[in-house]
Scaffold this active site. Structure first.
Site, PDB file in Angstrom:
ATOM      1  N   HIS A  89      13.958 -17.115  44.182  1.00  0.00           N
ATOM      2  CA  HIS A  89      13.284 -18.794  43.638  1.00  0.00           C
ATOM      3  C   HIS A  89      13.047 -19.680  44.617  1.00  0.00           C
ATOM      4  O   HIS A  89      12.662 -20.382  44.894  1.00  0.00           O
ATOM      5  CB  HIS A  89      14.193 -19.157  42.820  1.00  0.00           C
ATOM      6  CG  HIS A  89      14.021 -18.497  41.480  1.00  0.00           C
ATOM      7  ND1 HIS A  89      14.950 -18.348  40.582  1.00  0.00           N
ATOM      8  CD2 HIS A  89      13.100 -18.122  40.919  1.00  0.00           C
ATOM      9  CE1 HIS A  89      14.163 -17.495  39.370  1.00  0.00           C
ATOM     10  NE2 HIS A  89      13.668 -17.450  39.718  1.00  0.00           N
ATOM     11  N   SER A 137      11.310 -18.660  37.265  1.00  0.00           N
ATOM     12  CA  SER A 137       9.949 -18.847  38.389  1.00  0.00           C
ATOM     13  C   SER A 137       8.834 -19.741  37.762  1.00  0.00           C
ATOM     14  O   SER A 137       8.730 -20.840  37.733  1.00  0.00           O
ATOM     15  CB  SER A 137       9.419 -17.415  38.645  1.00  0.00           C
ATOM     16  OG  SER A 137      10.406 -16.577  39.228  1.00  0.00           O
ATOM     17  N   HIS A 197       5.172 -11.314  35.625  1.00  0.00           N
ATOM     18  CA  HIS A 197       6.051 -11.388  33.861  1.00  0.00           C
ATOM     19  C   HIS A 197       6.673 -12.915  34.327  1.00  0.00           C
ATOM     20  O   HIS A 197       8.287 -12.957  35.095  1.00  0.00           O
ATOM     21  CB  HIS A 197       7.145 -10.632  34.684  1.00  0.00           C
ATOM     22  CG  HIS A 197       5.633  -8.921  34.871  1.00  0.00           C
ATOM     23  ND1 HIS A 197       4.872  -8.893  35.453  1.00  0.00           N
ATOM     24  CD2 HIS A 197       5.870  -7.964  33.975  1.00  0.00           C
ATOM     25  CE1 HIS A 197       4.346  -8.037  35.584  1.00  0.00           C
ATOM     26  NE2 HIS A 197       4.883  -7.269  34.626  1.00  0.00           N
ATOM     27  N   ASP A 210       6.866  -9.877  39.107  1.00  0.00           N
ATOM     28  CA  ASP A 210       7.872  -9.704  38.868  1.00  0.00           C
ATOM     29  C   ASP A 210       8.636  -8.894  37.838  1.00  0.00           C
ATOM     30  O   ASP A 210       8.883  -9.652  36.596  1.00  0.00           O
ATOM     31  CB  ASP A 210       8.487 -10.976  39.324  1.00  0.00           C
ATOM     32  CG  ASP A 210      10.554 -10.704  38.736  1.00  0.00           C
ATOM     33  OD1 ASP A 210      10.324 -10.195  39.248  1.00  0.00           O
ATOM     34  OD2 ASP A 210      10.562 -11.837  38.292  1.00  0.00           O
TER      35      ASP A 210
END
Length: 376
Positions: A19, A100, A42, A179
């Site tokens: 992040h 995210s 994802h 991800d």
């Protein structure tokens, strides 16, 4: 297989790395007035509770956001990430951690677009509900969308496949985060295939891949395979908070592989990664690595290999100018490790680019215990 739930791992050391890098990439795109598109293949649930439910089982946030929460010596580049997380906890108590999609939404501007994918049936419902509540809250505060078209689109489906219909974005500017849970070996193959296809459709986009650093062969081979994908350049950063356990379980290391990275990112990582090793490191095996290189943008022929160039020589290279063709080759990695009373732990890199003197580390009382390695 759809057994993975990121709530068990929210806020761990892998999330901190992912992040922090994500926010840096988005901020760079935001320097231009032209809108851009963020795609998350994802997405997960988007927001996680740290004091209830899954996160309480292993308390993995104690390997990541936990040690950073009360620090007053955080580097400026890392402080923005920390401020974002604290902004979701106005009481001052560490209760919620953003995934995210939430991190991206907080950084992005009103003219920018979010395209979110999630395949897990339970996670997609939570993700949709979280963003519905967020939009309702903004409407209550008088915030209205000022641009035409839907700013956030949430798609229930396979992000690997869904990415094909989105690229290239209308503005020809964008960031894609890939991800997957890496529950099955095929995820490693699909990452590479997805990137190769995406770069044909949108060669100027920025692509960020999170991956676990594990003993399994697929994990070890992934970054090396990504380095051979034709693109304008790549950057690979890994963070290890400890050495591997004897039984091989648990996630002690993870990486972010960025294709077409902004030129500012490498210097920022050199500043922040030693600090993360010192604060999150649990033993003398704690370290970071930074590699960068370039590949020739040729589609019909295989990439041409070039001699290895030291990292220190990259800062003034004339071939970094736009329009100059690049060749494949990996620069010498920068490696940092945790200093102990007995001295600095041996590093795999002892060349001019090595950076091992990062200060004493802080031990974390409660070790990570990941049964499935992955962070979203």
């Amino acid at each position: 297989m759809l057994s993975y739930r990121h709530g068990f791992h929210a806020g761990n050391h892998a999330d901190v790395l992912k992040h922090f890098v994500l926010i840096e990439l988005l901020n760079y795109l935001g320097q231009k007035d032209t809108a851009y598109t963020y795609v998350d293949t994802h997405s997960g649930a988007g927001l996680y509770s740290l004091d209830t439910g899954y996160a309480m089982k292993n308390a993995e946030y104690e390997t990541g956001i936990g040690p950073l929460w009360e620090r007053d010596d955080v580097p400026a580049a890392l402080q923005e990430y920390l401020n974002l997380v604290k902004g979701m906890n106005p009481s001052g108590k560490m209760r919620y951690y953003p995934g995210s999609p939430y991190c991206a939404n907080e950084v992005m501007r009103s003219q920018d677009r979010l395209r979110l994918f999630e395949l897990h049936p339970s996670e997609i419902k939570i993700l949709s509900e979280n963003f519905r509540k967020l939009e309702a809250h903004k409407a209550e505060q008088g915030e209205r969308q000022t641009v035409r078209g839907k700013r956030i689109m949430i798609n229930a489906g396979d992000g690997f496949e869904g990415l094909k219909a989105i690229l290239p974005p209308p503005s020809r500017r964008g960031l894609v985060l890939i991800d997957p849970p890496y529950e099955v070996k095929d995820d490693y193959r699909r990452v590479k295939v997805c990137l190769e296809d995406a770069l044909v459709r949108f060669p100027t986009g920025t692509y960020a891949v999170w991956y676990p650093v594990l003993s399994r062969i697929e994990s070890k081979q992934l970054p090396e395979r990504l380095k051979r994908i034709p693109a304008n350049g790549w950057l690979n950063v890994t963070l290890s908070i400890s050495g591997p356990t004897p039984d091989g379980f648990g996630l002690h290391s993870s990486g972010m592989f960025i294709i077409n990275p902004p030129w500012t990112l490498e210097a920022t990582l050199r500043e922040v990664m030693p600090y993360l090793v010192r604060v999150l490191g649990k033993d003398v095996s704690a370290k970071f690595e930074i590699e960068s290189g370039e590949t020739e943008t040729v589609r019909m022929k295989g990439p041409v290999r070039a001699p290895v160039r030291p990292l220190a020589d990259r800062s003034n290279r004339a071939d970094q100018r736009p329009g100059r063709p690049a060749v494949e080759g990996s620069a010498r990695p920068q490696v940092g490790s945790l200093r102990t009373k007995a001295g600095v732990a041996p590093s795999r890199n002892t060349g001019a680019g090595a950076n091992r003197d990062v200060g004493p580390g802080k031990r974390v009382a409660r070790p990570a215990n990941l049964s499935k390695a992955r962070s979203r």
